[in-house]
Design a protein around this motif. Structure first.
Motif, mmCIF file in Angstrom:
data_model
loop_
_atom_site.group_PDB
_atom_site.id
_atom_site.type_symbol
_atom_site.label_atom_id
_atom_site.label_comp_id
_atom_site.label_asym_id
_atom_site.label_seq_id
_atom_site.Cartn_x
_atom_site.Cartn_y
_atom_site.Cartn_z
ATOM 1 N N ALA A 43 0.837 -1.204 0.000
ATOM 2 C CA ALA A 43 0.000 0.000 0.000
ATOM 3 C C ALA A 43 0.872 1.254 0.000
ATOM 4 O O ALA A 43 0.574 2.235 -0.693
ATOM 5 C CB ALA A 43 -0.929 -0.009 1.212
ATOM 6 N N ALA A 44 1.968 1.219 0.760
ATOM 7 C CA ALA A 44 2.881 2.363 0.795
ATOM 8 C C ALA A 44 3.536 2.581 -0.564
ATOM 9 O O ALA A 44 3.749 3.731 -0.986
ATOM 10 C CB ALA A 44 3.944 2.149 1.870
ATOM 11 N N GLN A 45 3.848 1.490 -1.260
ATOM 12 C CA GLN A 45 4.461 1.620 -2.579
ATOM 13 C C GLN A 45 3.511 2.286 -3.564
ATOM 14 O O GLN A 45 3.940 3.060 -4.436
ATOM 15 C CB GLN A 45 4.887 0.244 -3.099
ATOM 16 C CG GLN A 45 5.709 0.286 -4.374
ATOM 17 C CD GLN A 45 6.955 1.143 -4.264
ATOM 18 O OE1 GLN A 45 7.624 1.151 -3.228
ATOM 19 N NE2 GLN A 45 7.272 1.888 -5.304
ATOM 20 N N LEU A 46 2.219 2.016 -3.431
ATOM 21 C CA LEU A 46 1.237 2.697 -4.277
ATOM 22 C C LEU A 46 1.240 4.200 -3.999
ATOM 23 O O LEU A 46 1.112 5.012 -4.926
ATOM 24 C CB LEU A 46 -0.159 2.116 -4.039
ATOM 25 C CG LEU A 46 -0.406 0.696 -4.554
ATOM 26 C CD1 LEU A 46 -1.788 0.213 -4.121
ATOM 27 C CD2 LEU A 46 -0.283 0.642 -6.079
ATOM 28 N N GLU A 47 1.398 4.564 -2.730
ATOM 29 C CA GLU A 47 1.479 5.987 -2.382
ATOM 30 C C GLU A 47 2.729 6.619 -2.996
ATOM 31 O O GLU A 47 2.694 7.753 -3.487
ATOM 32 C CB GLU A 47 1.496 6.161 -0.859
ATOM 33 C CG GLU A 47 0.249 5.692 -0.140
ATOM 34 C CD GLU A 47 -0.945 6.622 -0.315
ATOM 35 O OE1 GLU A 47 -0.788 7.714 -0.918
ATOM 36 O OE2 GLU A 47 -2.038 6.254 0.153
ATOM 37 N N VAL A 48 3.842 5.879 -2.973
ATOM 38 C CA VAL A 48 5.086 6.382 -3.569
ATOM 39 C C VAL A 48 4.901 6.588 -5.068
ATOM 40 O O VAL A 48 5.315 7.614 -5.632
ATOM 41 C CB VAL A 48 6.251 5.411 -3.295
ATOM 42 C CG1 VAL A 48 7.488 5.812 -4.100
ATOM 43 C CG2 VAL A 48 6.578 5.378 -1.806
ATOM 44 N N GLN A 49 4.281 5.615 -5.728
ATOM 45 C CA GLN A 49 4.062 5.722 -7.171
ATOM 46 C C GLN A 49 3.168 6.911 -7.503
ATOM 47 O O GLN A 49 3.417 7.639 -8.473
ATOM 48 C CB GLN A 49 3.447 4.422 -7.690
ATOM 49 C CG GLN A 49 4.386 3.228 -7.625
ATOM 50 C CD GLN A 49 3.693 1.918 -7.960
ATOM 51 O OE1 GLN A 49 2.512 1.886 -8.325
ATOM 52 N NE2 GLN A 49 4.419 0.817 -7.825
ATOM 53 N N GLN A 50 2.150 7.122 -6.701
ATOM 54 C CA GLN A 50 1.255 8.257 -6.938
ATOM 55 C C GLN A 50 1.997 9.576 -6.741
ATOM 56 O O GLN A 50 1.834 10.521 -7.532
ATOM 57 C CB GLN A 50 0.054 8.176 -5.996
ATOM 58 C CG GLN A 50 -1.013 9.233 -6.264
ATOM 59 C CD GLN A 50 -2.213 9.069 -5.352
ATOM 60 O OE1 GLN A 50 -2.134 9.333 -4.164
ATOM 61 N NE2 GLN A 50 -3.328 8.624 -5.902
ATOM 62 N N ALA A 51 2.825 9.644 -5.705
ATOM 63 C CA ALA A 51 3.591 10.866 -5.454
ATOM 64 C C ALA A 51 4.588 11.122 -6.577
ATOM 65 O O ALA A 51 4.767 12.265 -7.029
ATOM 66 C CB ALA A 51 4.317 10.756 -4.114
ATOM 67 N N THR A 52 5.235 10.060 -7.050
ATOM 68 C CA THR A 52 6.205 10.196 -8.135
ATOM 69 C C THR A 52 5.528 10.699 -9.406
ATOM 70 O O THR A 52 6.058 11.570 -10.111
ATOM 71 C CB THR A 52 6.898 8.848 -8.404
ATOM 72 O OG1 THR A 52 7.559 8.417 -7.209
ATOM 73 C CG2 THR A 52 7.914 8.974 -9.525
ATOM 74 N N ALA A 53 4.336 10.159 -9.683
ATOM 75 C CA ALA A 53 3.593 10.594 -10.868
ATOM 76 C C ALA A 53 3.203 12.062 -10.769
ATOM 77 O O ALA A 53 3.042 12.745 -11.789
ATOM 78 C CB ALA A 53 2.348 9.726 -11.044
ATOM 79 N N ALA A 54 3.077 12.553 -9.537
ATOM 80 C CA ALA A 54 2.718 13.958 -9.325
ATOM 81 C C ALA A 54 3.951 14.861 -9.276
ATOM 82 O O ALA A 54 3.838 16.055 -8.986
ATOM 83 C CB ALA A 54 1.921 14.098 -8.031
ATOM 84 N N GLY A 55 5.133 14.276 -9.546
ATOM 85 C CA GLY A 55 6.351 15.073 -9.586
ATOM 86 C C GLY A 55 7.069 15.200 -8.260
ATOM 87 O O GLY A 55 8.025 15.976 -8.142
ATOM 88 N N GLN A 56 6.650 14.433 -7.258
ATOM 89 C CA GLN A 56 7.310 14.477 -5.956
ATOM 90 C C GLN A 56 8.367 13.377 -5.867
ATOM 91 O O GLN A 56 8.301 12.383 -6.585
ATOM 92 C CB GLN A 56 6.282 14.302 -4.830
ATOM 93 C CG GLN A 56 5.215 15.388 -4.791
ATOM 94 C CD GLN A 56 4.141 15.089 -3.763
ATOM 95 O OE1 GLN A 56 3.554 14.019 -3.759
ATOM 96 N NE2 GLN A 56 3.896 16.042 -2.882
ATOM 97 N N THR A 57 9.319 13.572 -4.975
ATOM 98 C CA THR A 57 10.376 12.585 -4.771
ATOM 99 C C THR A 57 10.446 12.220 -3.296
ATOM 100 O O THR A 57 10.540 13.103 -2.436
ATOM 101 C CB THR A 57 11.745 13.132 -5.213
ATOM 102 O OG1 THR A 57 11.685 13.468 -6.601
ATOM 103 C CG2 THR A 57 12.835 12.088 -4.992
ATOM 104 N N VAL A 58 10.387 10.934 -3.009
ATOM 105 C CA VAL A 58 10.540 10.474 -1.628
ATOM 106 C C VAL A 58 12.021 10.530 -1.279
ATOM 107 O O VAL A 58 12.858 9.935 -1.959
ATOM 108 C CB VAL A 58 9.994 9.049 -1.456
ATOM 109 C CG1 VAL A 58 10.292 8.521 -0.056
ATOM 110 C CG2 VAL A 58 8.491 9.024 -1.720
ATOM 111 N N SER A 59 12.351 11.250 -0.223
ATOM 112 C CA SER A 59 13.755 11.474 0.117
ATOM 113 C C SER A 59 14.325 10.423 1.059
ATOM 114 O O SER A 59 15.529 10.404 1.306
ATOM 115 C CB SER A 59 13.924 12.867 0.739
ATOM 116 O OG SER A 59 13.043 13.048 1.819
#
Length: 264
Positions: A43-59
């Motif tokens: 579920a967390a990986q889906l959140e990461v993918q959604q954030a990445t698609a929105a131009g965000q980067t998990v640091s």
């Protein structure tokens, strides 16, 4: 024998589908912890993918231990699972870890935090956030490195608590050096696995959904050894975990202004 379950969960970040193998016989609560964490990780990986698609980067990266000065809560099932994991560590690593835990306990006793944390772990009813917040703040003010760190790297990474897995931020990593003064932006969490496992344990044992502070987890597990030996049908444990996941997801959809997504 093993039974395979096909699980589908609609999360606010997308649909999670996976197959889960669960023993058909009676199993301890610790056997359902890896499955629960895996669902939480996906579920967390889906959140990461959604954030990445929105131009965000998990640091967040392996080896970044800035957040490892926070007080981490575990559910009872996670606490028992951690004890089992530590028991199978090589003797030298286990001894070193126990020394670090002892040093941390001494510091917390000197700061009058150990007994307050123990009261939380052994509470006869769920402790409200307004009582937990001062303890969390006092603990963080000490900046005590997590006892499970070795050279600023998590020594139990594959078995780390769900709360650690769920804390991902999209703000620059350097801001995490002081989480009080610096604003950080965490990724949303669809379902908090510690809370879910805590609710399952509370239902099974007719006890409050307690959370155990990580520094005292091994001691707590030792005091509750008899409870850890209890067993339940594997499919029943999975059903309870999934039921609580659906409840969390339903609330999260509501919180995010989305329609409910319950499916299996």
């Amino acid at each position: 024998m093993i039974e395979r379950f096909e699980v589908a969960l609609n999360t606010p970040a997308g649909r999670l589908t996976t197959a889960i193998d669960v023993p058909t016989g009676f199993i301890p609560i610790t056997s359902i912890v890896p499955v629960s964490r895996r669902l939480g990780d996906e579920a967390a990986q889906l959140e990461v993918q959604q954030a990445t698609a929105a131009g965000q980067t998990v640091s967040c990266r392996i080896g970044c231990a800035a957040c490892c000065r926070m007080l981490v809560p575990l559910s009872a099932p996670e606490t028992f699972a951690l004890r089992d994991y530590v028991d199978q560590l090589p003797a030298d690593r286990r001894v070193s870890l126990l020394h670090r835990l002892s040093d941390t306990k001494d510091r917390l006793k000197q700061s009058d935090l150990w007994d307050r944390m123990n009261d939380v772990a052994e509470a006869s009813k769920q402790v409200p956030d307004e009582e937990l917040d001062p303890i969390n703040q006092s603990y963080y003010a000490l900046r005590i490195p997590c006892s499970y760190l070795e050279n600023e790297t998590c020594s139990i990474y594959e078995a780390r608590p769900a709360a650690c897995r769920e804390l991902l931020v999209t703000t620059p990593a350097e801001l995490c050096q002081d989480l009080v003064q610096n604003p950080v932006t965490p990724l949303p969490v669809s379902m908090r696995i510690s809370s879910i496992l805590g609710l399952v344990w509370g239902t099974l044992t007719d006890s409050p959904p307690r959370l155990i502070p990580l520094p005292m987890a091994l001691e707590w597990a030792g005091r509750h050894e008899e409870e850890a030996r209890r067993t339940w049908p594997g499919s029943s444990l999975l059903d309870q975990v999934l039921d609580n996941m659906w409840r969390f997801l339903s609330q999260e959809f509501t919180n995010r202004g989305r329609a409910d997504g319950k499916d299996r």
